[in-house]
Design a protein around this motif. Structure first.
Motif, PDB file in Angstrom:
ATOM      1  N   ASN A  61     -67.390   3.972   3.086  1.00  0.00           N
ATOM      2  CA  ASN A  61     -66.110   4.246   2.437  1.00  0.00           C
ATOM      3  C   ASN A  61     -65.105   3.129   2.721  1.00  0.00           C
ATOM      4  N   ASN A 107     -67.371   8.697  -4.504  1.00  0.00           N
ATOM      5  CA  ASN A 107     -66.430   8.388  -3.420  1.00  0.00           C
ATOM      6  C   ASN A 107     -65.380   7.365  -3.857  1.00  0.00           C
ATOM      7  N   GLU A 138     -65.894  11.509  10.463  1.00  0.00           N
ATOM      8  CA  GLU A 138     -66.022  10.678   9.251  1.00  0.00           C
ATOM      9  C   GLU A 138     -65.361   9.329   9.445  1.00  0.00           C
ATOM     10  N   TYR A 186     -73.302  14.593  -8.219  1.00  0.00           N
ATOM     11  CA  TYR A 186     -73.898  13.302  -7.873  1.00  0.00           C
ATOM     12  C   TYR A 186     -74.824  12.844  -8.992  1.00  0.00           C
ATOM     13  N   LYS A 216     -69.215  21.433  -9.038  1.00  0.00           N
ATOM     14  CA  LYS A 216     -68.882  20.342  -8.114  1.00  0.00           C
ATOM     15  C   LYS A 216     -69.444  20.693  -6.754  1.00  0.00           C
ATOM     16  N   CYS A 267     -61.899  15.612   2.671  1.00  0.00           N
ATOM     17  CA  CYS A 267     -63.307  16.015   2.810  1.00  0.00           C
ATOM     18  C   CYS A 267     -63.471  17.034   3.934  1.00  0.00           C
ATOM     19  N   PHE A 270     -73.546   8.681  -4.744  1.00  0.00           N
ATOM     20  CA  PHE A 270     -72.090   8.901  -4.715  1.00  0.00           C
ATOM     21  C   PHE A 270     -71.335   7.865  -3.896  1.00  0.00           C
ATOM     22  N   GLN A 307     -66.143  19.011   1.977  1.00  0.00           N
ATOM     23  CA  GLN A 307     -66.577  17.660   1.602  1.00  0.00           C
ATOM     24  C   GLN A 307     -66.154  17.291   0.169  1.00  0.00           C
ATOM     25  N   SER A 308     -67.110  16.926  -0.666  1.00  0.00           N
ATOM     26  CA  SER A 308     -66.703  16.382  -1.969  1.00  0.00           C
ATOM     27  C   SER A 308     -66.164  17.411  -2.947  1.00  0.00           C
ATOM     28  N   TYR A 367     -75.508  12.158   8.150  1.00  0.00           N
ATOM     29  CA  TYR A 367     -74.802  10.885   8.293  1.00  0.00           C
ATOM     30  C   TYR A 367     -73.368  11.058   8.782  1.00  0.00           C
ATOM     31  N   ILE A 368     -72.892  12.307   8.776  1.00  0.00           N
ATOM     32  CA  ILE A 368     -71.607  12.609   9.417  1.00  0.00           C
ATOM     33  C   ILE A 368     -71.953  13.481  10.630  1.00  0.00           C
ATOM     34  N   TYR A 414     -58.290  10.542   2.550  1.00  0.00           N
ATOM     35  CA  TYR A 414     -59.594  10.862   1.956  1.00  0.00           C
ATOM     36  C   TYR A 414     -60.482  11.635   2.951  1.00  0.00           C
ATOM     37  N   GLY A 456     -70.668  19.475  -2.598  1.00  0.00           N
ATOM     38  CA  GLY A 456     -70.280  18.669  -1.440  1.00  0.00           C
ATOM     39  C   GLY A 456     -71.432  18.633  -0.456  1.00  0.00           C
ATOM     40  N   VAL A 457     -71.479  17.588   0.382  1.00  0.00           N
ATOM     41  CA  VAL A 457     -72.608  17.482   1.320  1.00  0.00           C
ATOM     42  C   VAL A 457     -72.507  18.474   2.483  1.00  0.00           C
ATOM     43  N   LYS A 508     -62.754  16.707  -3.990  1.00  0.00           N
ATOM     44  CA  LYS A 508     -62.441  15.751  -5.065  1.00  0.00           C
ATOM     45  C   LYS A 508     -61.858  16.479  -6.289  1.00  0.00           C
TER      46      LYS A 508
HETATM   47  O1  DON Z   1     -67.284  10.343   2.009  1.00  0.00           O
HETATM   48  C1  DON Z   1     -68.336  10.933   2.219  1.00  0.00           C
HETATM   49  O2  DON Z   1     -69.420  10.405   2.180  1.00  0.00           O
HETATM   50  C2  DON Z   1     -68.229  12.423   2.494  1.00  0.00           C
HETATM   51  N1  DON Z   1     -67.024  12.732   3.172  1.00  0.00           N
HETATM   52  C3  DON Z   1     -68.245  13.206   1.188  1.00  0.00           C
HETATM   53  C4  DON Z   1     -69.566  13.153   0.588  1.00  0.00           C
HETATM   54  C5  DON Z   1     -69.853  14.163  -0.442  1.00  0.00           C
HETATM   55  O3  DON Z   1     -69.753  15.363  -0.264  1.00  0.00           O
HETATM   56  C6  DON Z   1     -70.432  13.574  -1.656  1.00  0.00           C
HETATM   57  N2  DON Z   1     -69.507  13.014  -2.558  1.00  0.00           N
HETATM   58  N3  DON Z   1     -69.373  12.685  -3.647  1.00  0.00           N
END
Ligand code: DON
Length: 303
Positions: free
Chosen positions: A163, A114, A156, A239, A254, A191, A95, A63-64, A27-28, A187, A256-257, A67
């Motif tokens: 977002n 997010n 992104e 998540y 933790k 990421c 998320f 990515q996440s 999706y990115i 943000y 991340g995608v 956070k």
């Molecule tokens: O905002 C997003 O969807 C991505 N930049 C980060 C997503 C991710 O890794 C999951 N997050 N909680």
């Protein structure tokens, strides 16, 4: 304990599964192009011993996992006031979900979804040059210069409609003080930080050292704050699969995608695994297996 042979053994064992299951985040657009068949693992002990295997020095989009660092800055800057607009409960939702925000008046469930990270980012933007401070923090923690991947950040920004919706929705409840575009720019850049497993294992080191900087005498957070981050990682860090992680891995994590997962063995070590193909939960499939093998073979779970 001999960690180097163990990490090599885990990578060798999982190599056969590389590229066979899971999907790279699509999706990115800039993430969709990352080759799936990569696997790295690295750890650093409380005392500074390091071990790593596989693609442990290849930088990837954290990515996440960012956070964690946004929350660290937020705790440091705002102390208890951070929790005025932020919860500490697992969301039980995706998320990027909008649903709870409506019934909970724009207060996100926790800092690792997010909406929660966007809310923390807003508070940071009010007080400091957030992008610069974030880079300063992660670079200092891992002892190397870290940069944003501008292509990922732009990708992104071009596709982050969810977002944008989350931030505007929170703003409609009066929970975001700054311009949505300014907050999301920070943000998206957070990421888009590029780091390797080894750099992340080092950077997260303060979480196994009661808040003490991994390679200096500086206190990054108080002991209590660092332990609270570990608690949030265990309950909300992966998540909607935090229960499964506690069950199978037994460590605060933790993810991340981009396929990275940072894990903490409190008082002992921090580790990071990376493999880009994700399970439907959004967590790295082989990363999860690697962590499961690690805790099974070392007995280093918190339970
Ligand atoms: O905002 C997003 O969807 C991505 N930049 C980060 C997503 C991710 O890794 C999951 N997050 N909680």
């Amino acid at each position: 304990m001999q960690f180097q042979p163990l990490l090599e053994e885990i990578v060798a064992e999982l190599r056969a599964d590389l590229g066979r299951e899971g999907q790279v985040a699509s999706y990115i657009p800039a993430l969709a192009r990352v080759p799936a068949a990569q696997l790295g693992i690295a750890l650093r002990t409380r005392e500074g011993e390091e071990a790593h295997a596989g693609d442990s020095k290849t930088p990837f989009s954290i990515q996440s996992i960012s956070k964690l660092f946004t929350l660290t800055l937020g705790m440091r800057e705002l102390g208890e006031a951070l929790w005025e607009r932020l919860g500490r409960e697992p969301s039980g939702n995706a998320f990027n979900s909008l649903v709870q925000l409506e019934s909970e008046q724009g207060i996100p469930r926790n800092p690792f979804i997010n909406a929660g990270a966007i809310a923390v980012t807003d508070r940071l933007v009010s007080r400091l040059d957030a992008k610069t401070e974030l880079l300063k923090l992660v670079s200092s923690l891992c002892g190397e210069a870290i940069a944003f991947d501008e292509e990922v950040a732009a990708s992104e920004a071009a596709t982050g409609f969810r977002n944008v919706a989350l931030a505007n929705f929170m703003k409609s409840f009066g929970r975001i003080d700054n311009e949505v575009g300014t907050v999301l720019d920070v943000y998206f850049h957070a990421c888009a930080l590029r780091m390797s497993c080894l750099q992340l294992a080092r950077a997260a080191g303060f979480l196994c050292r009661d808040g003490a900087h991994p390679c200096s005498s500086e206190q990054v957070l108080t002991e209590r704050q660092a332990r609270r981050i570990n608690a949030l990682m265990l309950t909300c860090g992966t998540y909607d699969a935090a229960g499964e992680f506690a069950f199978r891995v037994g460590l605060p994590c933790k993810s991340g995608v981009g396929g990275g997962i940072v894990a903490v063995v409190p008082d002992r070590l921090t580790l990071c695994v990376w493999s880009p193909a994700l399970a439907p939960s959004g967590n790295s499939l082989l990363g999860m297996k690697a962590l499961e093998l690690f805790t099974a073979r070392t007995g280093l779970s918190i339970f």
